[in-house]
Design a protein around this motif. Structure first.
Motif, short mmCIF file in Angstrom:
data_model
loop_
_atom_site.label_atom_id
_atom_site.label_comp_id
_atom_site.label_asym_id
_atom_site.label_seq_id
_atom_site.Cartn_x
_atom_site.Cartn_y
_atom_site.Cartn_z
N ASP A 59 0.82 -1.21 0.00
CA ASP A 59 0.00 0.00 0.00
C ASP A 59 0.86 1.26 0.00
O ASP A 59 0.44 2.30 -0.50
CB ASP A 59 -0.91 0.03 1.22
CG ASP A 59 -1.99 -1.03 1.16
OD1 ASP A 59 -2.29 -1.51 0.05
OD2 ASP A 59 -2.53 -1.38 2.22
N ARG A 60 2.05 1.18 0.57
CA ARG A 60 2.92 2.35 0.70
C ARG A 60 3.99 2.45 -0.38
O ARG A 60 4.50 3.54 -0.65
CB ARG A 60 3.61 2.31 2.06
CG ARG A 60 2.67 2.51 3.23
CD ARG A 60 3.39 2.50 4.55
NE ARG A 60 4.39 3.56 4.60
CZ ARG A 60 5.45 3.53 5.39
NH1 ARG A 60 5.66 2.53 6.20
NH2 ARG A 60 6.31 4.53 5.38
N PHE A 61 4.39 1.32 -0.97
CA PHE A 61 5.53 1.31 -1.88
C PHE A 61 5.21 0.56 -3.16
O PHE A 61 4.54 -0.46 -3.13
CB PHE A 61 6.76 0.66 -1.22
CG PHE A 61 7.20 1.33 0.04
CD1 PHE A 61 7.88 2.54 0.01
CD2 PHE A 61 6.92 0.77 1.27
CE1 PHE A 61 8.28 3.16 1.19
CE2 PHE A 61 7.31 1.38 2.46
CZ PHE A 61 7.99 2.57 2.40
N THR A 62 5.76 1.05 -4.26
CA THR A 62 5.65 0.30 -5.51
C THR A 62 6.69 -0.81 -5.51
O THR A 62 7.69 -0.74 -4.77
CB THR A 62 5.89 1.23 -6.73
OG1 THR A 62 7.19 1.79 -6.62
CG2 THR A 62 4.84 2.32 -6.80
#
Length: 71
Positions: free
Chosen positions: A58-61
């Motif tokens: 959810d926070r990082f690709t």
């Protein structure tokens, strides 16, 4: 913060942690593109094991991850 980059703070913090943490082997990861963090790990004696593709969260690709080990 950018004002503190290049002042050896990260390397000293990792070295201080390693001085009080007796467990080995220790594992660490850093994004392959994060050359500053990878340099700190290598300066403190971590050995590069290789690269792998990290999963998207959810926070990082998704990005390539460098895996390290010490001891």
């Amino acid at each position: 913060a950018r004002d503190h980059w290049g002042k050896n703070i990260g390397s000293r913090a990792v070295a201080m942690f390693l001085a009080i943490e007796p467990r080995r082997p220790l594992r660490a990861t850093a994004a392959r593109a994060n050359t500053a963090s990878r340099r700190i790990l290598e300066k403190c004696g971590f050995r590069l094991l290789g690269f792998r593709m990290g999963e998207e969260t959810d926070r990082f690709t998704a990005t390539e991850i460098a895996d390290y080990v010490l001891g």
